[in-house]
Write an enzyme that holds these catalytic residues in place. Structure first.
Site: not given
Length: 279
Positions: A13, A60, A64, A100, A125
């Site tokens: 990360s 992550t 989530k 996000d 998506g």
């Protein structure tokens, strides 16, 4: 005070470097590190975090969604998305947030000078990232967001989450993408197509030719930095940007939650981006 990012895998990360740069710019000596937490280990981790002074963490994959039932409180925006990426310990209670979608909207504004208000957008998506971005675009006033997905029912399920009716499901075949692109000023890729280490690629990029002049392309992928989608967009003279900027901006917003106060967001984003560019 101690901050972390948890996931599996997570040691790759970029969040520790990003947050370290922002905390340093603020003159704060607060540690932020990565910790591997496997699926099923969240209850144990939350107990450990309390005992070891962790006051906030970024989540992550695969946590989530799994962390939701373990939280004491969930921010309305995160509840709408159905996932969190930022968790804070406030007055002894674990509170979850999602940065996000707002991070993507901020990246569009600052990196591509794109204001979603009044725009028609083609979003590719219908997974977790797409859900956060689509709802953020609708909240930012996008006139229409076409959610394009190979499995139409998943696109329909995502669109049903938006009470404003701004989200419209669509297919992912060439004809559907061209029709949506023709009406759009922005394309946002939320799929893994083109990501390093992931199989699959767009069957054709002809839909980019249907975009009106001045339309922009944003790809949430940042590894590689130049996906084929971005290369094809730039070849056509379209403004394009990868997802590293979204990582930066969602981190800025997460830090505001961790510190529970507003920050100079552009200054924090600049510090974070500078650190990432040196990696």
């Amino acid at each position: 005070m101690r901050l972390q990012v948890i996931g599996d895998p997570v040691l790759h990360s970029k969040s520790p470097a990003l947050h370290a740069a922002m905390l340093s710019a603020l003159g704060l000596d607060i540690p932020y590190d990565a910790r591997t937490v496997r699926r099923g280990e969240l209850p144990e981790y939350l107990r450990w975090a309390r005992e070891h002074g962790v006051t906030g963490f970024n989540a992550t994959m695969p946590h989530k969604e799994d962390v939701l039932p373990l939280l004491d409180e969930i921010d309305p925006a995160a509840k709408a998305v159905g996932s969190v990426n930022t968790v804070c310990l406030r007055r002894g209670r674990w509170v979850g947030f999602s940065t996000d979608g707002a991070g993507a909207a901020a990246a569009l504004k600052h990196e591509l000078s794109v204001d979603p208000a009044g725009l028609t957008v083609t979003l590719l998506g219908a997974g977790g990232a797409a859900k956060a971005v689509a709802l953020a675009l609708a909240d930012a006033g996008a006139e229409r967001v076409y959610v394009c997905n190979r499995t139409l029912s998943r696109a329909e399920g995502l669109c049903a989450l938006d009470p404003s009716g701004r989200l419209t499901p669509a297919g992912f075949d060439g004809d559907a993408l061209r029709r949506c692109a023709q009406a759009s000023r922005l394309v946002v890729n939320c799929t893994s197509l083109g990501m390093a280490g992931c199989p699959g690629q767009f069957e054709t990029f002809d839909f980019l030719d249907a975009l009106p002049d001045g339309a922009a392309v944003y790809d949430l992928i940042y590894h590689p930095a130049e996906t084929e989608l971005l290369a094809q967009a730039r070849r056509r003279g379209l403004p394009a940007c990868n997802g590293l900027s979204m990582l930066v901006w969602q981190g800025v917003l997460a830090l505001e939650h961790f510190l529970d106060r507003p920050l100079d967001r552009p200054a924090m984003a600049a510090a974070a981006a500078a650190a990432l560019n040196q990696m």
